[in-house]
Scaffold this active site. Structure first.
Site, PDB file in Angstrom:
ATOM      1  N   ARG A 157       0.798  -1.229   0.000  1.00 31.11           N
ATOM      2  CA  ARG A 157       0.000   0.000   0.000  1.00 31.11           C
ATOM      3  C   ARG A 157       0.835   1.287   0.000  1.00 31.11           C
ATOM      4  NH1 ARG A 157      -3.161  -3.181   3.472  1.00 31.11           N
ATOM      5  NH2 ARG A 157      -1.375  -4.521   3.468  1.00 31.11           N
ATOM      6  N   THR A 158       1.943   1.297   0.703  1.00 29.02           N
ATOM      7  CA  THR A 158       2.713   2.546   0.764  1.00 29.02           C
ATOM      8  C   THR A 158       3.273   2.922  -0.605  1.00 29.02           C
ATOM      9  OG1 THR A 158       3.269   2.050   3.061  1.00 29.02           O
ATOM     10  CG2 THR A 158       4.578   3.746   1.986  1.00 29.02           C
ATOM     11  N   LYS A 171      23.598  -5.687  -7.960  1.00 28.11           N
ATOM     12  CA  LYS A 171      25.012  -5.832  -8.347  1.00 28.11           C
ATOM     13  C   LYS A 171      25.918  -5.185  -7.302  1.00 28.11           C
ATOM     14  CE  LYS A 171      23.976  -5.412 -13.294  1.00 28.11           C
ATOM     15  NZ  LYS A 171      24.085  -4.470 -14.410  1.00 28.11           N
ATOM     16  N   ARG A 190      11.984   3.739   1.063  1.00 25.75           N
ATOM     17  CA  ARG A 190      11.757   2.717   2.086  1.00 25.75           C
ATOM     18  C   ARG A 190      12.998   1.850   2.114  1.00 25.75           C
ATOM     19  NH1 ARG A 190       6.662  -1.046   3.488  1.00 25.75           N
ATOM     20  NH2 ARG A 190       6.056   0.973   4.327  1.00 25.75           N
ATOM     21  N   HIS A 218       7.996   5.948  10.276  1.00 30.00           N
ATOM     22  CA  HIS A 218       7.152   5.869   9.075  1.00 30.00           C
ATOM     23  C   HIS A 218       6.170   7.045   9.172  1.00 30.00           C
ATOM     24  CE1 HIS A 218       4.892   4.399   5.801  1.00 30.00           C
ATOM     25  NE2 HIS A 218       4.537   3.206   6.227  1.00 30.00           N
TER      26      HIS A 218
HETATM   27  C1  NCD Z   1       3.679  -0.924   7.870  1.00 29.67           C
HETATM   28  C2  NCD Z   1       5.144  -0.840   7.543  1.00 29.67           C
HETATM   29  O1  NCD Z   1       5.583  -1.351   6.519  1.00 29.67           O
HETATM   30  O2  NCD Z   1       5.807  -0.232   8.323  1.00 29.67           O
HETATM   31  N1  NCD Z   1       2.834  -1.093   6.790  1.00 29.67           N
HETATM   32  C3  NCD Z   1       2.459   0.017   6.102  1.00 29.67           C
HETATM   33  O3  NCD Z   1       3.273   0.806   5.672  1.00 29.67           O
HETATM   34  N2  NCD Z   1       1.131   0.212   5.958  1.00 29.67           N
HETATM   35  C4  NCD Z   1       3.373  -1.779   8.987  1.00 29.67           C
HETATM   36  C5  NCD Z   1       3.761  -3.219   8.939  1.00 29.67           C
HETATM   37  O4  NCD Z   1       4.474  -3.677   8.061  1.00 29.67           O
HETATM   38  O5  NCD Z   1       3.329  -3.916   9.854  1.00 29.67           O
END
Ligand code: NCD
Length: 309
Positions: free
Chosen positions: A56-57, A84, A106, A134
Site C-alpha cells: 500500500r505505501t 550488483k 523505504r 514511518h
Molecule cells: C507498515 C510498515 O511497513 O511499516 N505497513 C504500512 O506501511 N502500511 C506496517 C507493517 O508492516 O506492519
C-alpha cells in the site's frame, strides 16, 4: 515545513496541522470529480525508491504523485543495479543526475533516509526505515482519527502489539503527542523497546482494563520477519492476551474506532470479524493515505519551480 520529512519530530504542531488541513482541502477539491488530478506538480519528478517490500505505501505514493501530475519513477532494489552491489549513495546520485525533485525511500536500515538527505539536493520522504519511523503512516492515521472523531487534542489512543519492531508505533507516538492526543501502549514486556520509559506514553500490560476508556484502538502487526528470537510462547497465547477479538471489541465505548496500518495477520493481532466490523477504519486509512501523501508532496515541493522559493 522543512525540506525533508524523515521522522515525526520534523513536524511541529503547525506543520502537522497544515498537512492535515491541506489533505482535507485536496479531498474536498477532488470529491465528486471524474478526473481526480491536479496540475500542481507538472514537470516535477518523484522517485519511489523501495528497498523493502511494500504494497500500500508504494502504490499510495505513486498514486499521490500522479494525481499531482508529477512524473513518477518506481525503483525497486530487486532487478536494479543494487543487486550488483551498488551503494545507496551511488544510486542516489544517479537518480539526482536524472533530475529527481523528490525521493520517497523505504529501506530496511534505520536511518537510511537521513543519510540520503545529506547526499541529494531534492526532498527526501521517509516511507519506512527499519524499525525506526514511518511518518506518512502516522499522518494518515491522524487524518483518519480527525475525520472520524472530529478532533485530536485529548483523544485517547491505545496502541497495541509489537511496539518493539514497529516504525508505525514510533511515528504515531511522536505525532500524536505533538497533536495533543493521550497515548497508552499495550504490549508484552518482551515487545517493548528499552527506552519506552522516556516516551510520552502510559504503558500497560493489560488490554482489557484500558479498552473501556479508549477513543481509538490501533493494532500493530506482529512483525515475524524482524524477530530473530522467540518473543512470546505461541501465536495462540499472543492473541489470547493481546489480540483484538469480538469479546474484547464489546468492551469498547460505542464510538471507538479500530485501526490497523496493514498488512494484517488476521486471527493473530486482530480477528477477521473485528477487521471487517463497522468500527474498523482499515480501508479508509488506505484511501486517506493517498490524500495525505499528496499533501506532503505538495507542501515539500511547493508546486513551484526550483529556486523560486
Ligand atoms: C507498515 C510498515 O511497513 O511499516 N505497513 C504500512 O506501511 N502500511 C506496517 C507493517 O508492516 O506492519
Amino acid at each position: 515545513m522543512r525540506r525533508h520529512l524523515l521522522e515525526a519530530a520534523d513536524l511541529d504542531l503547525g506543520d502537522a496541522t497544515l498537512v492535515l488541513d491541506t489533505a482535507a482541502q485536496i479531498d474536498a477539491a477532488l470529491a465528486g470529480r471524474e478526473v481526480k488530478k491536479l496540475p500542481t506538480l507538472r514537470g516535477r519528478t518523484v522517485v519511489n525508491l523501495f528497498y523493502e517490500d511494500s504494497t500500500r505505501t508504494r502504490i499510495s505514493f505513486e498514486l499521490a504523485a500522479k494525481r499531482l501530475s508529477a512524473d513518477v519513477i518506481n525503483f525497486s532494489a530487486k532487478g536494479s543495479s543494487v543487486s550488483k552491489g551498488e551503494s545507496l549513495k551511488d544510486t542516489a546520485q544517479t537518480l539526482e543526475a536524472m533530475g529527481s525533485d523528490a525521493i520517497v525511500i523505504r529501506h530496511g536500515a534505520s536511518g537510511a533516509p537521513h543519510r540520503l538527505a545529506q547526499w541529494v539536493r531534492g526532498s527526501v520522504v521517509n516511507a519506512g526505515d527499519g524499525t525506526h519511523e514511518h511518518p506518512t503512516q502516522a499522518l494518515l492515521d491522524a487524518y483518519t482519527i480527525r475525520r472520524r472523531l472530529g478532533r485530536l487534542d485529548g483523544v485517547r489512543v491505545v496502541l497495541v502489539g509489537d511496539v518493539l519492531h514497529s516504525r508505525v508505533a514510533r511515528s504515531n507516538v511522536g505525532l500524536l503527542h505533538t497533536l495533543g492526543a493521550d497515548v497508552t501502549v499495550v504490549a508484552p514486556p518482551t515487545l517493548l523497546p528499552v527506552g519506552v520509559g522516556s516516551w510520552p506514553v502510559t504503558v500497560s500490560y493489560d488490554l482489557d482494563t484500558v479498552l473501556p476508556k479508549a477513543d481509538v484502538v490501533m493494532m500493530l502487526r506482529v512483525q515475524g520477519e524482524r524477530m530473530n528470537a522467540s518473543f512470546f510462547p505461541s501465536a495462540r497465547e499472543y492473541s489470547r492476551r493481546y489480540g483484538l477479538d469480538a469479546r474484547r471489541m464489546a468492551l469498547l465505548p460505542d464510538d471507538t474506532i479500530v485501526m490497523h496500518p496493514g498488512p494484517m495477520n488476521r486471527g493473530m493481532e486482530i480477528a477477521a470479524e473485528v477487521a471487517d466490523s463497522v468500527r474498523s477504519t482499515i480501508v479508509e486509512q488506505v484511501g486517506n493515505g493517498v490524500s495525505v501523501r499528496m499533501a506532503v508532496l505538495y507542501l515539500l515541493l511547493g508546486g513551484a519551480p526550483e529556486g523560486s522559493s
